[in-house]
Write a protein that holds these residues in place. Structure first.
Motif, short mmCIF file in Angstrom:
data_model
loop_
_atom_site.label_atom_id
_atom_site.label_comp_id
_atom_site.label_asym_id
_atom_site.label_seq_id
_atom_site.Cartn_x
_atom_site.Cartn_y
_atom_site.Cartn_z
N LEU A 1 -3.10 -9.60 2.53
CA LEU A 1 -1.78 -8.73 2.28
C LEU A 1 -3.26 -8.21 0.22
O LEU A 1 -3.34 -6.26 1.16
CB LEU A 1 -0.54 -8.95 1.64
CG LEU A 1 0.15 -9.21 3.15
CD1 LEU A 1 1.32 -9.56 2.49
CD2 LEU A 1 0.78 -8.34 3.40
N ARG A 2 -3.43 -8.70 0.29
CA ARG A 2 -4.26 -8.16 -0.72
C ARG A 2 -5.77 -7.04 -0.31
O ARG A 2 -6.25 -6.45 -0.91
CB ARG A 2 -4.58 -8.65 -1.87
CG ARG A 2 -4.02 -9.44 -3.14
CD ARG A 2 -4.47 -10.13 -4.11
NE ARG A 2 -3.10 -10.36 -5.02
CZ ARG A 2 -2.81 -11.62 -5.66
NH1 ARG A 2 -4.22 -12.83 -5.56
NH2 ARG A 2 -1.72 -11.66 -6.25
N LEU A 3 -6.30 -8.68 1.07
CA LEU A 3 -7.76 -6.82 1.47
C LEU A 3 -6.98 -6.65 2.20
O LEU A 3 -7.78 -5.09 2.40
CB LEU A 3 -8.07 -8.17 2.26
CG LEU A 3 -8.93 -9.97 1.54
CD1 LEU A 3 -8.80 -10.80 2.62
CD2 LEU A 3 -10.48 -9.32 0.85
N LEU A 4 -6.01 -6.53 2.85
CA LEU A 4 -5.29 -4.70 3.65
C LEU A 4 -5.25 -3.59 3.00
O LEU A 4 -4.54 -3.13 3.08
CB LEU A 4 -4.11 -5.57 5.44
CG LEU A 4 -5.10 -7.12 5.53
CD1 LEU A 4 -3.39 -7.00 6.34
CD2 LEU A 4 -5.64 -5.48 6.62
N ASN A 5 -4.71 -4.73 0.66
CA ASN A 5 -4.03 -2.46 0.29
C ASN A 5 -6.24 -2.10 -0.06
O ASN A 5 -6.45 -2.49 -1.12
CB ASN A 5 -3.34 -3.48 -0.40
CG ASN A 5 -3.47 -2.61 -1.48
OD1 ASN A 5 -4.01 -0.84 -1.80
ND2 ASN A 5 -1.80 -2.78 -2.29
N HIS A 6 -5.87 -0.91 0.84
CA HIS A 6 -6.44 -0.40 0.54
C HIS A 6 -7.27 -0.31 -0.96
O HIS A 6 -8.12 0.34 -1.56
CB HIS A 6 -7.42 1.05 1.71
CG HIS A 6 -6.64 2.37 1.37
ND1 HIS A 6 -4.82 2.26 2.68
CD2 HIS A 6 -6.89 2.99 0.51
CE1 HIS A 6 -5.02 3.75 1.30
NE2 HIS A 6 -5.65 3.85 0.92
N HIS A 7 -5.67 -0.26 -1.21
CA HIS A 7 -5.54 0.60 -2.99
C HIS A 7 -6.76 -0.21 -4.20
O HIS A 7 -7.21 -0.26 -5.04
CB HIS A 7 -4.68 0.79 -3.30
CG HIS A 7 -3.97 2.15 -2.76
ND1 HIS A 7 -4.28 3.23 -2.37
CD2 HIS A 7 -2.91 1.98 -2.04
CE1 HIS A 7 -3.48 3.73 -1.99
NE2 HIS A 7 -2.67 3.44 -1.38
N THR B 1 -16.03 -1.00 1.58
CA THR B 1 -16.04 -2.34 0.90
C THR B 1 -14.85 -2.93 1.18
O THR B 1 -14.42 -4.06 1.56
CB THR B 1 -15.96 -2.51 -0.48
OG1 THR B 1 -17.46 -1.80 -1.48
CG2 THR B 1 -15.70 -3.53 -1.46
N TYR B 2 -13.69 -1.94 1.76
CA TYR B 2 -12.26 -2.29 1.97
C TYR B 2 -12.76 -3.25 3.05
O TYR B 2 -12.17 -4.31 3.75
CB TYR B 2 -11.56 -1.47 2.55
CG TYR B 2 -10.44 -1.08 3.18
CD1 TYR B 2 -9.18 -2.10 2.43
CD2 TYR B 2 -9.99 -0.57 4.56
CE1 TYR B 2 -7.97 -2.22 2.87
CE2 TYR B 2 -9.08 -0.66 4.85
CZ TYR B 2 -8.27 -1.50 4.33
OH TYR B 2 -6.74 -1.39 5.33
N ILE B 3 -13.78 -2.29 4.07
CA ILE B 3 -13.79 -3.13 6.24
C ILE B 3 -14.45 -4.08 5.19
O ILE B 3 -14.15 -5.28 6.32
CB ILE B 3 -14.59 -2.19 6.39
CG1 ILE B 3 -13.07 -0.82 6.59
CG2 ILE B 3 -14.31 -3.15 7.27
CD1 ILE B 3 -12.05 -0.99 7.73
N GLU C 1 0.99 -1.14 -0.08
CA GLU C 1 -0.05 -0.47 0.06
C GLU C 1 0.87 1.00 0.25
O GLU C 1 0.31 2.00 -0.72
CB GLU C 1 -1.08 0.01 1.31
CG GLU C 1 -1.90 1.02 1.10
CD GLU C 1 -2.98 0.66 2.15
OE1 GLU C 1 -3.85 0.19 2.19
OE2 GLU C 1 -2.69 1.26 3.74
N ASP C 2 1.76 1.33 0.10
CA ASP C 2 2.60 1.77 1.11
C ASP C 2 4.21 2.10 0.64
O ASP C 2 5.16 3.38 0.76
CB ASP C 2 3.28 2.77 2.55
CG ASP C 2 1.91 2.85 2.97
OD1 ASP C 2 1.23 3.54 2.36
OD2 ASP C 2 1.65 3.01 4.32
N THR C 3 4.11 1.98 -0.07
CA THR C 3 5.64 1.28 -1.20
C THR C 3 5.56 0.91 -2.80
O THR C 3 4.04 0.39 -2.62
CB THR C 3 6.67 0.12 -0.67
OG1 THR C 3 6.18 -1.12 -0.95
CG2 THR C 3 6.91 0.22 0.66
N PRO C 4 5.94 0.79 -3.69
CA PRO C 4 6.01 0.87 -5.27
C PRO C 4 5.89 -0.63 -5.53
O PRO C 4 5.27 -0.89 -6.57
CB PRO C 4 7.15 1.59 -5.75
CG PRO C 4 8.05 1.66 -5.27
CD PRO C 4 7.68 1.70 -2.98
#
Length: 158
Positions: free
Chosen positions: A93-99, A106-108, A60-63
């Motif tokens: 990890l996919r679920l935890l990436n709000h992007h 939907t994310y939550i 989420e916070d790195t490239p």
């Protein structure tokens, strides 16, 4: 009690998170790895929660994509993750990436359906709601905490 292999994976996840988030700081201006990621990881009651605690913001916070993060973890390990661990970590990890979600609601909702992602998100929210770590919380901080509390309450309901 963690076995040597689980301890090794947790240590490698910590080293990777430290490397990927180098130079980042949290809202309190504290090093992101030592301030936030380590706190979230240490809240984990299983080795899997600890690993995802360290890596939950990596894509989420790195490239890096989730796949790249897990490939980098494999490089740090002496042996590859098992297929089942890799799949479990990929999903969380996919679920935890709000992007990767169309909106916050939907994310939550998606996170709630996965035990590992849900546990780590609750640890993440717990740390994010702790305004005592901010020297001068603003109205925006209090509003964000109100949203986090609502999300935490939703995730904690059966």
């Amino acid at each position: 009690m963690l076995g040597n292999q689980e301890k090794s994976i947790v240590q490698c996840a910590a080293a990777l998170a430290c490397q990927l988030h180098r130079g980042q700081v949290d809202k309190a201006g504290v090093d992101y790895f030592t301030g936030h990621l380590t706190t979230v990881a240490k809240m984990g009651s299983t080795w899997q929660e600890q690993i995802i605690g360290y890596l939950h913001d990596a894509s989420e916070d790195t490239p890096n994509s989730v796949e790249q993060v897990l490939n980098l973890l494999d490089e740090k390990l002496e042996s590859l993750l098992s297929d089942s661990d890799r799949e479990e970590f990929t999903v969380a990890l996919r679920l935890l990436n709000h992007h990767l979600a169309p909106d916050r609601e939907t994310y939550i909702q998606r996170i709630k359906r996965n035990a590992l992602a849900k546990a780590v998100k609750m640890h993440d929210l717990t740390h994010n709601m702790d305004l005592s770590r901010l020297p001068n919380p603003t109205r925006k901080d209090y509003e964000r905490v109100k949203r986090y509390k609502k999300e935490y309450d939703y995730l904690s309901k059966l």
